[in-house]
Design a protein around this motif. Sequence first.
Motif, PDB file in Angstrom:
ATOM      1  N   LEU A  89       0.825  -1.078   0.116  1.00  0.00           N
ATOM      2  CA  LEU A  89      -0.137  -0.176  -0.049  1.00  0.00           C
ATOM      3  C   LEU A  89       0.740   1.045   0.025  1.00  0.00           C
ATOM      4  O   LEU A  89       0.300   2.497  -0.828  1.00  0.00           O
ATOM      5  N   PRO A  90       1.461   1.221   0.414  1.00  0.00           N
ATOM      6  CA  PRO A  90       3.023   2.750   1.035  1.00  0.00           C
ATOM      7  C   PRO A  90       3.812   2.732  -0.375  1.00  0.00           C
ATOM      8  O   PRO A  90       4.014   2.320  -1.143  1.00  0.00           O
ATOM      9  N   PRO A  91       3.630   3.878  -0.612  1.00  0.00           N
ATOM     10  CA  PRO A  91       4.589   4.757  -2.198  1.00  0.00           C
ATOM     11  C   PRO A  91       5.920   4.149  -1.153  1.00  0.00           C
ATOM     12  O   PRO A  91       6.264   4.026  -0.468  1.00  0.00           O
ATOM     13  N   GLY A  92       6.689   3.656  -2.228  1.00  0.00           N
ATOM     14  CA  GLY A  92       8.206   3.797  -2.060  1.00  0.00           C
ATOM     15  C   GLY A  92       9.285   2.950  -3.309  1.00  0.00           C
ATOM     16  O   GLY A  92       8.259   1.712  -3.542  1.00  0.00           O
ATOM     17  N   LEU A  93      10.469   3.468  -3.143  1.00  0.00           N
ATOM     18  CA  LEU A  93      10.898   2.851  -4.168  1.00  0.00           C
ATOM     19  C   LEU A  93      11.382   1.499  -3.895  1.00  0.00           C
ATOM     20  O   LEU A  93      12.665   1.143  -4.785  1.00  0.00           O
ATOM     21  N   ASP A  94      11.431   1.091  -3.033  1.00  0.00           N
ATOM     22  CA  ASP A  94      11.438  -0.616  -2.799  1.00  0.00           C
ATOM     23  C   ASP A  94      10.685  -1.487  -3.515  1.00  0.00           C
ATOM     24  O   ASP A  94      10.643  -2.576  -2.483  1.00  0.00           O
ATOM     25  N   MET A  95      10.063  -0.911  -4.037  1.00  0.00           N
ATOM     26  CA  MET A  95       8.377  -2.322  -4.456  1.00  0.00           C
ATOM     27  C   MET A  95       9.252  -2.408  -4.754  1.00  0.00           C
ATOM     28  O   MET A  95       8.642  -4.155  -5.099  1.00  0.00           O
ATOM     29  N   PRO A  96      10.204  -2.979  -5.307  1.00  0.00           N
ATOM     30  CA  PRO A  96      10.474  -4.866  -6.200  1.00  0.00           C
ATOM     31  C   PRO A  96      11.095  -5.128  -5.012  1.00  0.00           C
ATOM     32  O   PRO A  96      10.893  -6.443  -5.037  1.00  0.00           O
ATOM     33  N   ALA A  97      11.722  -4.677  -4.402  1.00  0.00           N
ATOM     34  CA  ALA A  97      11.500  -5.549  -3.197  1.00  0.00           C
ATOM     35  C   ALA A  97      11.083  -5.995  -1.875  1.00  0.00           C
ATOM     36  O   ALA A  97      10.698  -7.227  -1.792  1.00  0.00           O
ATOM     37  N   ARG A  98      10.136  -5.092  -2.683  1.00  0.00           N
ATOM     38  CA  ARG A  98       8.585  -5.642  -1.373  1.00  0.00           C
ATOM     39  C   ARG A  98       8.573  -7.751  -2.220  1.00  0.00           C
ATOM     40  O   ARG A  98       8.071  -7.766  -1.424  1.00  0.00           O
ATOM     41  N   VAL A  99       7.853  -6.913  -3.483  1.00  0.00           N
ATOM     42  CA  VAL A  99       7.666  -8.581  -4.373  1.00  0.00           C
ATOM     43  C   VAL A  99       7.969  -9.215  -4.360  1.00  0.00           C
ATOM     44  O   VAL A  99       8.157 -10.374  -3.744  1.00  0.00           O
ATOM     45  N   GLN A 100       9.584  -9.322  -4.482  1.00  0.00           N
ATOM     46  CA  GLN A 100      11.102 -10.117  -4.124  1.00  0.00           C
ATOM     47  C   GLN A 100      10.514 -11.090  -2.264  1.00  0.00           C
ATOM     48  O   GLN A 100      11.009 -11.634  -1.837  1.00  0.00           O
ATOM     49  N   ALA A 101      10.813  -9.586  -1.307  1.00  0.00           N
ATOM     50  CA  ALA A 101      10.289 -10.963  -0.264  1.00  0.00           C
ATOM     51  C   ALA A 101       9.196 -11.598   0.050  1.00  0.00           C
ATOM     52  O   ALA A 101       9.383 -12.315   0.834  1.00  0.00           O
ATOM     53  N   SER A 102       7.893 -10.509  -0.479  1.00  0.00           N
ATOM     54  CA  SER A 102       6.838 -11.496  -0.411  1.00  0.00           C
ATOM     55  C   SER A 102       6.755 -13.204  -0.810  1.00  0.00           C
ATOM     56  O   SER A 102       6.550 -14.070  -0.475  1.00  0.00           O
ATOM     57  N   CYS A 103       7.884 -12.974  -2.526  1.00  0.00           N
ATOM     58  CA  CYS A 103       8.309 -14.698  -2.630  1.00  0.00           C
ATOM     59  C   CYS A 103       9.113 -15.532  -2.139  1.00  0.00           C
ATOM     60  O   CYS A 103       8.608 -16.121  -1.950  1.00  0.00           O
ATOM     61  N   ALA A 104       9.658 -14.891  -1.545  1.00  0.00           N
ATOM     62  CA  ALA A 104      10.828 -15.429  -0.456  1.00  0.00           C
ATOM     63  C   ALA A 104      10.297 -15.886   0.968  1.00  0.00           C
ATOM     64  O   ALA A 104      10.552 -17.151   1.044  1.00  0.00           O
ATOM     65  N   GLN A 105       9.473 -15.483   1.254  1.00  0.00           N
ATOM     66  CA  GLN A 105       8.514 -15.900   2.586  1.00  0.00           C
ATOM     67  C   GLN A 105       7.388 -16.485   2.477  1.00  0.00           C
ATOM     68  O   GLN A 105       7.035 -17.219   3.276  1.00  0.00           O
ATOM     69  N   THR A 106       6.828 -16.847   1.145  1.00  0.00           N
ATOM     70  CA  THR A 106       6.339 -18.038   1.049  1.00  0.00           C
ATOM     71  C   THR A 106       6.800 -19.085   0.138  1.00  0.00           C
ATOM     72  O   THR A 106       6.438 -20.115  -0.441  1.00  0.00           O
ATOM     73  N   GLY A 107       8.527 -19.224   0.336  1.00  0.00           N
ATOM     74  CA  GLY A 107       9.132 -20.489  -0.083  1.00  0.00           C
ATOM     75  C   GLY A 107       8.890 -20.699  -1.854  1.00  0.00           C
ATOM     76  O   GLY A 107       8.219 -21.120  -1.804  1.00  0.00           O
ATOM     77  N   GLN A 108       8.781 -19.674  -2.264  1.00  0.00           N
ATOM     78  CA  GLN A 108       8.698 -19.718  -4.113  1.00  0.00           C
ATOM     79  C   GLN A 108       9.892 -19.013  -4.440  1.00  0.00           C
ATOM     80  O   GLN A 108      10.450 -17.669  -4.290  1.00  0.00           O
ATOM     81  N   PRO A 109       9.988 -19.583  -5.892  1.00  0.00           N
ATOM     82  CA  PRO A 109      11.437 -18.547  -6.369  1.00  0.00           C
ATOM     83  C   PRO A 109      11.230 -17.283  -6.538  1.00  0.00           C
ATOM     84  O   PRO A 109       9.774 -16.606  -6.618  1.00  0.00           O
ATOM     85  N   VAL A 110      12.659 -16.601  -6.165  1.00  0.00           N
ATOM     86  CA  VAL A 110      12.044 -15.292  -6.285  1.00  0.00           C
ATOM     87  C   VAL A 110      12.253 -14.193  -7.634  1.00  0.00           C
ATOM     88  O   VAL A 110      13.712 -14.628  -8.263  1.00  0.00           O
ATOM     89  N   PRO A 111      11.318 -13.666  -8.217  1.00  0.00           N
ATOM     90  CA  PRO A 111      11.553 -13.045  -9.209  1.00  0.00           C
ATOM     91  C   PRO A 111      12.877 -11.797  -9.217  1.00  0.00           C
ATOM     92  O   PRO A 111      13.105 -11.449  -8.331  1.00  0.00           O
ATOM     93  N   ARG A 112      13.683 -11.904 -10.157  1.00  0.00           N
ATOM     94  CA  ARG A 112      15.237 -11.165 -10.339  1.00  0.00           C
ATOM     95  C   ARG A 112      14.620 -10.235 -11.716  1.00  0.00           C
ATOM     96  O   ARG A 112      15.193  -9.093 -11.183  1.00  0.00           O
ATOM     97  N   THR A 113      13.818 -10.208 -12.921  1.00  0.00           N
ATOM     98  CA  THR A 113      14.465  -9.508 -13.877  1.00  0.00           C
ATOM     99  C   THR A 113      13.505  -8.413 -13.467  1.00  0.00           C
ATOM    100  O   THR A 113      12.117  -9.295 -13.220  1.00  0.00           O
ATOM    101  N   PRO A 114      13.171  -7.554 -14.496  1.00  0.00           N
ATOM    102  CA  PRO A 114      11.464  -6.424 -14.069  1.00  0.00           C
ATOM    103  C   PRO A 114      11.265  -6.934 -14.346  1.00  0.00           C
ATOM    104  O   PRO A 114      10.162  -6.856 -14.208  1.00  0.00           O
TER     105      PRO A 114
END
Length: 498
Positions: A345-370
């Motif tokens: 919900l909040p704005p921030g330049l760390d949005m790609p990292a948030r997506v990656q962290a969510s995937c990692a926390q749920t035991g999925q492969p982490v997307p790397r490229t845009p």
Amino acid sequence: MSAEGQGSRHVAVDLGASSGRVALGTVQGGRLSVEILHRFPNGGVPVRGGLYWDVLGLWREILHGLRLASGRGPVASVGVNSWAVDYGLLDDGGELLGGVHHYRSARLGGVMERVRARLGDGTIYGATGIQFLPFNTLYQLAAEPPERLARARTLLMVPDLLHFWLCGARVTERTNASTTQLFEPRTGEWAPSLLEALNLPTHFLPPIALPGTDLGELSPEVVRETGLHGTRVIAPATHDTASAVAAVPAAAGETGWAYVSSGTWSLVGVETPGPVLTDAACAANLTNEAGVNGTTRLLKNVMGLWIVQECRRAWGNPDFAALYEGAGNVPAGGPLIDPDDARFLPPGLDMPARVQASCAQTGQPVPRTPAEIVRCVLESLAHRTADVLEQLEAVQGQPIRTVHVVGGGAQNGLLNRRVADLSGRTVVAGPVEATLMGNLLVQAEASGSVPRGSVREVVRASGALTTFPPGGPVPAGERERFRELTVRRRADEVVSQD
């Protein structure tokens, strides 16, 4: 201005969370043509730990757009639509008290939870039928300093504030009022009992006006600034989603259709003749918002392309088309996120990292490229849309066969194709400018430029639509995998049984 010559001209001001437009619409021969006269950026302005809208900057841009419109010839009317829930407070003399808070402001942390614990979900939903979202106007008012509320004499939603500056009318248009969680959908009036139960004042709630209400002529000051003479201010459906739904190109008598107003947010819903306030609707956390012509928009707010927009900003604003093309080359079956997770919900330049962290926390492969990250987000948005369509179908008890996607997301072929595939329903995309068209045509209908009840007919006659039939690949177990992800985050949506 003759119908045979120039047609009927109307101006729509469309304010979104990231940009605004002033557009000139001309109705002639049963068709609407739209010319965007002025575009300008919008967004939150951080000040001393808060987040605000630059409403004075928006006003300056609106006046510039109106000056451009005046150079095109006579204009019959002007109307403003915007996002929902945010408001300005005016004092006795009509001066704005402080700034207009942004709905993503950190000031709202924990407020919804405290209000729900105090009043009870059954009381709140029973009175308003509105989805529990942390930025609803009810919770924003609960976060206000008491002295500011005591000084306020009028509360105006953002488009109503701008209408006040245009012509002096102090009213709130019905579709925007209905988003506040302070509106009684059965009566069409305010529900002040909730504010009273929180020991908050109610004296600043203004009269409610219907879409299409003539609010008066432009003020002499605005006439001098813009050169527009004889132009009326007509309230459209001032909530941008309500304007977009007014322009859904459903045929007369068509049944079994839903809509997705697709942009920064995705508003997924159906049009009903009245509010649906059943236990099932409450349990599904659906919202009942007012539409045009006395209809109700039964819908759910879903995170839309906001996540992609913030990722793009973090990557230095590459071209959207290139991002979506790259995502289209990534195969389905990859990692998924719950797009409605509060972390996004909040704005921030760390949005790609948030997506990656969510995937990692749920035991999925982490997307790397845009490309991989955008595919993950779009696939997840399509899954979430399919889930909400199933909820709407179950709650209203009617099958949904067609999904009309309107707004900017109508251009996103990958997303629309995946909604069709994952939901098993035909998607009809367009018009892209549904919000502008709905705004303009509600004004035109009120002015007598188009016959009553013909708005959607004019929309269908005014542009091409794109159809996406279902049938694309859905990897085995994909829908179940997404649902398992979302179950983990439902604590804030579950309606208390206490």
